[in-house]
Design a protein around this motif. Structure first.
Motif, mmCIF file in Angstrom:
data_model
loop_
_atom_site.group_PDB
_atom_site.id
_atom_site.type_symbol
_atom_site.label_atom_id
_atom_site.label_comp_id
_atom_site.label_asym_id
_atom_site.label_seq_id
_atom_site.Cartn_x
_atom_site.Cartn_y
_atom_site.Cartn_z
ATOM 1 N N TYR A 184 0.817 -1.205 0.000
ATOM 2 C CA TYR A 184 0.000 0.000 0.000
ATOM 3 C C TYR A 184 0.853 1.258 0.000
ATOM 4 C CZ TYR A 184 -3.285 -3.632 1.069
ATOM 5 O OH TYR A 184 -4.015 -4.794 1.005
ATOM 6 N N ASN A 212 -2.440 4.587 -3.168
ATOM 7 C CA ASN A 212 -2.763 3.289 -3.757
ATOM 8 C C ASN A 212 -4.231 3.278 -4.190
ATOM 9 O OD1 ASN A 212 -4.433 1.839 -1.520
ATOM 10 N ND2 ASN A 212 -2.662 2.735 -0.446
ATOM 11 N N TYR A 235 -6.642 1.350 -3.631
ATOM 12 C CA TYR A 235 -7.619 0.729 -2.748
ATOM 13 C C TYR A 235 -8.159 1.666 -1.674
ATOM 14 C CZ TYR A 235 -5.630 -3.232 -5.099
ATOM 15 O OH TYR A 235 -5.185 -4.089 -6.075
ATOM 16 N N TYR A 264 -6.483 2.829 0.900
ATOM 17 C CA TYR A 264 -5.836 2.678 2.207
ATOM 18 C C TYR A 264 -4.791 3.765 2.391
ATOM 19 C CZ TYR A 264 -7.824 -2.016 2.323
ATOM 20 O OH TYR A 264 -8.683 -3.078 2.318
ATOM 21 N N VAL A 271 -1.318 -4.320 -6.339
ATOM 22 C CA VAL A 271 -1.034 -2.900 -6.614
ATOM 23 C C VAL A 271 -0.023 -2.793 -7.725
ATOM 24 C CG1 VAL A 271 -0.110 -0.779 -5.648
ATOM 25 C CG2 VAL A 271 -1.595 -2.190 -4.282
#
Length: 180
Positions: A158, A162, A164, A166, A180
């Motif tokens: 992460y 990133n 997602y 996070y 990723v």
């Protein structure tokens, strides 16, 4: 990797109990990580806690930590395998502290979607550094990991910004293919 549609009922039930919508999972393109079926002790913490990983990840962790030590850098596991139930406990505890669900989900994956379930993820710590803090990026351990972890099959999961959603986690590394 299983898709959201293939999400087991057990995971859906836990998500519902935490009021985490499947729409949020889909919007962030989170990947379902089934729990590892085989785990071995990768390392034992200073507190005597056994850190479990999948066998291949554990073997590569031992090689990597020995290589780091031979370069004068101490890397330790702060956290490794984590069950879906344990992930739910962590989220419930943060919610009980008064954090919003959105805030919690910036630092903790929804149950079923944590790389820790796979037995391939580690949170790395080092001597003299606060665990699970962005300042880990300023340690010799992070610099060593950034330069060398790929040789052992580990990658930073992460990074900043990133896809997602996070927060940046310089301590979180995963063995094998990452998303990723």
């Amino acid at each position: 990797m299983p898709t959201l549609i293939e999400c087991p009922e057990r995971i859906r039930s836990v998500l519902t109990s935490l009021e985490i919508s499947t729409d949020l999972i889909a919007a962030r393109s989170l990947v379902l990580h089934p729990e590892a079926q085989e785990l071995v002790v990768a390392a034992t913490g200073d507190d005597g806690r056994e850190h479990m990983l999948a066998p291949a990840a554990a073997a590569k962790w031992r090689e990597m930590s020995a290589a780091a030590l031979s370069d004068g850098v101490v890397i330790k596991i702060g956290s490794a395998f984590r069950s879906v139930d344990r992930q739910a406990e962590i989220i419930r505890a943060k919610l009980a502290e008064g954090l919003s669900l959105n805030t919690v989900l910036c630092t903790s994956a929804p149950p079923g979607y944590s790389e820790h379930h796979s037995g391939r993820a580690i949170d790395v710590t080092t001597e003299g550094g606060g665990p699970l803090e962005p300042e880990f990026e300023k340690t010799r351990a992070f610099q060593w990991m950034s330069k060398n972890a790929g040789q052992f099959g580990f990658a930073l999961s992460y990074p900043a910004e990133n896809p997602y959603g996070y927060d940046y986690e310089p301590w979180h590394w995963c063995f094998g293919p990452t998303e990723v």
